[in-house]
Design a protein around this motif. Structure first.
Motif, PDB file in Angstrom:
ATOM      1  N   TRP A   6     -37.073  41.019 -97.079  1.00  0.00           N
ATOM      2  CA  TRP A   6     -37.572  41.016 -98.555  1.00  0.00           C
ATOM      3  C   TRP A   6     -38.370  40.052 -98.768  1.00  0.00           C
ATOM      4  N   PRO A   7     -39.014  39.915 -99.935  1.00  0.00           N
ATOM      5  CA  PRO A   7     -39.962  39.086-100.314  1.00  0.00           C
ATOM      6  C   PRO A   7     -39.328  37.724-100.313  1.00  0.00           C
ATOM      7  N   VAL A  40     -34.700  48.137-106.519  1.00  0.00           N
ATOM      8  CA  VAL A  40     -33.672  47.110-106.035  1.00  0.00           C
ATOM      9  C   VAL A  40     -33.468  46.123-106.882  1.00  0.00           C
ATOM     10  N   GLU A  41     -32.421  45.469-107.033  1.00  0.00           N
ATOM     11  CA  GLU A  41     -32.162  44.427-108.089  1.00  0.00           C
ATOM     12  C   GLU A  41     -32.401  42.988-107.406  1.00  0.00           C
ATOM     13  N   SER A  75     -34.055  36.250-104.592  1.00  0.00           N
ATOM     14  CA  SER A  75     -32.868  36.610-103.899  1.00  0.00           C
ATOM     15  C   SER A  75     -32.484  38.384-104.025  1.00  0.00           C
ATOM     16  N   LEU A  76     -32.069  38.853-103.001  1.00  0.00           N
ATOM     17  CA  LEU A  76     -31.888  40.294-103.016  1.00  0.00           C
ATOM     18  C   LEU A  76     -30.509  40.480-103.533  1.00  0.00           C
ATOM     19  N   LEU A  77     -30.219  41.167-104.581  1.00  0.00           N
ATOM     20  CA  LEU A  77     -28.840  41.485-105.136  1.00  0.00           C
ATOM     21  C   LEU A  77     -28.075  42.896-104.579  1.00  0.00           C
ATOM     22  N   THR A  78     -29.020  43.725-104.451  1.00  0.00           N
ATOM     23  CA  THR A  78     -28.497  44.909-104.137  1.00  0.00           C
ATOM     24  C   THR A  78     -27.729  44.803-102.713  1.00  0.00           C
ATOM     25  N   GLN A  79     -26.536  45.622-102.503  1.00  0.00           N
ATOM     26  CA  GLN A  79     -25.791  45.578-101.241  1.00  0.00           C
ATOM     27  C   GLN A  79     -26.623  45.848-100.161  1.00  0.00           C
ATOM     28  N   GLU A 110     -32.475  59.339 -88.586  1.00  0.00           N
ATOM     29  CA  GLU A 110     -32.758  57.813 -88.676  1.00  0.00           C
ATOM     30  C   GLU A 110     -32.492  57.544 -90.273  1.00  0.00           C
ATOM     31  N   LYS A 111     -32.192  56.037 -90.421  1.00  0.00           N
ATOM     32  CA  LYS A 111     -32.116  55.969 -91.832  1.00  0.00           C
ATOM     33  C   LYS A 111     -32.309  54.464 -91.972  1.00  0.00           C
ATOM     34  N   LEU A 112     -32.725  53.861 -93.183  1.00  0.00           N
ATOM     35  CA  LEU A 112     -33.312  52.665 -93.358  1.00  0.00           C
ATOM     36  C   LEU A 112     -32.310  51.997 -94.608  1.00  0.00           C
ATOM     37  N   LEU A 113     -31.664  50.844 -93.758  1.00  0.00           N
ATOM     38  CA  LEU A 113     -30.695  50.203 -94.828  1.00  0.00           C
ATOM     39  C   LEU A 113     -31.544  49.280 -95.751  1.00  0.00           C
ATOM     40  N   VAL A 114     -30.903  48.752 -96.779  1.00  0.00           N
ATOM     41  CA  VAL A 114     -31.437  47.475 -97.249  1.00  0.00           C
ATOM     42  C   VAL A 114     -31.446  46.256 -96.279  1.00  0.00           C
TER      43      VAL A 114
END
Length: 227
Positions: A185-186, A152-153, A190-194, A176-180
């Motif tokens: 997040w840490p 991830v960015e 800042s998380l830049l991935t959608q 089942e699915k896991l989305l961002v």
């Protein structure tokens, strides 16, 4: 990878625990030497001598060709990853903070590394690898864990960038699915991935094969259209 979010009966998962490796800087100092550019043969000669060709560039410095001890560098990367701050000392001079910008490899052979000078007080953008941990219950019922994102960015101060981020999939069942957006997040980055990007899911083998085939056909059609 196929779009599991388009499948029926897929439910979003509740927030899952995310484990993060330590971000503490070790102040590793990498010693480097200037090298002359004499064509590809000089790089091969350096590698035979146990040196890894490199280049450093960035704000306030000229692009400079270097070589570093290959074993020392590779062992460090294997231990700390590709996102740690390195203190680079060229020809015994005062060190400067750098990060790894790019690594060129061929199979198991390390060929070249790009280093970029950074300002430890200014945020940077970097892709951080994901490490999936745990066993998804759905895989015990005939499902397959389909990992769709391996990094991830993020953006943050260099010393706050984690070496990797571990994601626990031990509650992931079939369909089942896991989305961002499903994981915390840490802090300090800042998380830049959608947010709606799918990280991983558990699907039945037949579904995986069908979607892979559809994806291959779509690529083939696109290739024909552009040829």
């Amino acid at each position: 990878m196929f779009g599991i979010d388009k499948m029926a009966n897929c439910e979003e998962l509740p927030t899952r625990r995310l484990l993060m490796m330590s971000t503490t800087s070790t102040s590793f100092q990498l010693k480097a030497e200037h090298r002359k550019i004499e064509g590809g043969s000089s790089s091969k000669r350096l590698r035979k001598q146990g040196r890894l060709p490199a280049v450093v560039y960035g704000q306030g410095i000229e692009s400079t060709s270097l070589s570093v001890d290959a074993r020392e560098f590779i062992n460090y990367v294997r231990y700390k990853g590709l996102t740690d701050v390195i203190h680079l000392a060229v020809d015994g001079k005062k060190s400067i903070p750098v990060m790894i910008k790019d690594v060129q490899r061929q199979d198991a052979n390390w060929l070249h590394v790009d280093l970029i000078k950074i300002d430890k007080n200014k945020p940077i953008k970097v892709r951080v690898p994901l490490e999936y941990i745990g066993t998804a219950p759905g895989t015990k019922s005939g499902g397959i864990l389909d990992i769709q994102e391996t990094s991830v960015e993020v953006e943050g101060l260099p010393d706050h960038i984690p070496a990797s981020i571990a994601i626990d999939v031990s509650s992931l069942d079939i369909s089942e699915k896991l989305l961002v957006k499903d994981v915390p997040w840490p802090e300090h980055v800042s998380l830049l991935t959608q947010a709606d990007i799918i990280l991983a899911s558990v699907v039945l083998p037949s579904t995986l094969e069908a979607n892979d085939e559809a994806s291959s056909q779509a690529v083939a059609q696109e290739t024909e259209a552009t040829s």
